[in-house]
Design a protein around this motif. Structure first.
Motif, PDB file in Angstrom:
ATOM      1  N   VAL A 159       2.492  -2.522  -2.470  1.00  0.00           N
ATOM      2  CA  VAL A 159       1.233  -2.248  -2.223  1.00  0.00           C
ATOM      3  C   VAL A 159       1.022  -1.330  -0.920  1.00  0.00           C
ATOM      4  CG1 VAL A 159       0.415  -4.342  -3.152  1.00  0.00           C
ATOM      5  CG2 VAL A 159       0.878  -4.170  -0.866  1.00  0.00           C
ATOM      6  N   ASP A 160       2.133  -0.883  -0.497  1.00  0.00           N
ATOM      7  CA  ASP A 160       2.014   0.154   0.507  1.00  0.00           C
ATOM      8  C   ASP A 160       1.915   1.601  -0.196  1.00  0.00           C
ATOM      9  OD1 ASP A 160       5.104  -0.584  -0.182  1.00  0.00           O
ATOM     10  OD2 ASP A 160       5.290   1.441   0.637  1.00  0.00           O
ATOM     11  N   GLN A 165      -1.327  -0.512  -4.802  1.00  0.00           N
ATOM     12  CA  GLN A 165      -2.651  -1.185  -4.339  1.00  0.00           C
ATOM     13  C   GLN A 165      -3.648  -1.479  -5.663  1.00  0.00           C
ATOM     14  OE1 GLN A 165      -4.672   0.982  -1.362  1.00  0.00           O
ATOM     15  NE2 GLN A 165      -2.843   0.708   0.035  1.00  0.00           N
ATOM     16  N   LYS A 169      -4.666  -5.112  -7.871  1.00  0.00           N
ATOM     17  CA  LYS A 169      -6.030  -5.368  -8.413  1.00  0.00           C
ATOM     18  C   LYS A 169      -5.970  -5.685  -9.965  1.00  0.00           C
ATOM     19  CE  LYS A 169      -8.382  -2.957  -4.656  1.00  0.00           C
ATOM     20  NZ  LYS A 169      -9.141  -1.882  -4.358  1.00  0.00           N
ATOM     21  N   PRO A 182      -0.289 -10.007  -2.473  1.00  0.00           N
ATOM     22  CA  PRO A 182       0.337  -8.564  -2.224  1.00  0.00           C
ATOM     23  C   PRO A 182       1.032  -8.357  -1.092  1.00  0.00           C
ATOM     24  CG  PRO A 182      -2.145  -8.702  -1.546  1.00  0.00           C
ATOM     25  CD  PRO A 182      -1.735 -10.144  -2.006  1.00  0.00           C
TER      26      PRO A 182
END
Length: 202
Positions: A159-160, A165, A169, A182
């Protein structure tokens, strides 16, 4: 000692997660116990740099057996010990290499007995054509089985990255009710929350 199994497809970041999580908990040197599929065991000592160099890699199936580290989990004045076990990356279908089939079977056997299951998935993968189906049948089955166990936590890795990201979701939306967190195994994002989860189980 309670066992926390790290499981997932090949190249999702399981080994680097284990090394970085051990460092996050204060470990500077690690005794790694290798439990080979044929039943034999061996032990090696690593500093963190050597562990990253030798145990993790970009090629598929770098990890070919269960690899365990004994860790102490501090909280307040208390301390709990547990075993963090890295495992062979899983693939859908029947692998052509007998050694890899045996290593994967060992991983799935360990899944049945683990007190805590940390299931790593690549959050970037679900942003490719095919969406959530890119996780593969094995991931979906582990999530289904894990959803019925109190010790299960799905870690959406990477998620970096922007795709990671967005992928997280999408996973949240698709898997309502799944215990999902996450993280970035590389940059240690989400590790405090993972520690809280493991503390409750060990």
């Amino acid at each position: 000692m309670r066992n926390c199994l790290v499981i997932g497809r090949t190249n999702v970041g399981k080994t680097i997660f284990c090394i970085n999580f051990a460092e996050f908990l204060g470990l500077q040197r690690m005794d790694v116990y290798f439990q080979l599929p044929d039943g034999t065991t061996r032990q090696r000592k690593f500093d963190l740099h050597s562990a990253r160099q030798e145990l993790s890699g970009v090629e598929a199936h770098h990890t070919r057996s269960l690899q365990s580290i004994s860790l102490e989990l501090p909280r307040g004045k208390g301390m709990r010990q547990f075993k963090l076990t890295d495992s062979t990356g899983l693939t859908d279908g029947i692998h052509p290499d007998l050694e890899m089939r045996e290593a994967m079977a060992q991983t799935l056997q360990e899944l049945r007995h683990a007190d805590c299951i940390l299931h790593l998935v690549d959050a970037c993968e679900v942003m490719k054509v095919g969406g959530v189906k890119n996780l593969g049948e094995l991931d979906l089955q582990i999530a289904e089985v894990g959803g019925r166990k109190s010790g299960y936590l799905c870690l959406a890795n990477k998620v970096d990255l922007p795709d990671g990201q967005r992928g997280f979701k999408l996973l949240e939306k698709e898997f309502k009710g799944l215990n999902l967190l996450p993280i970035s195994a590389l940059y240690r994002q989400g590790f405090r929350e993972v520690k809280e989860h493991v503390w409750r189980l060990v």
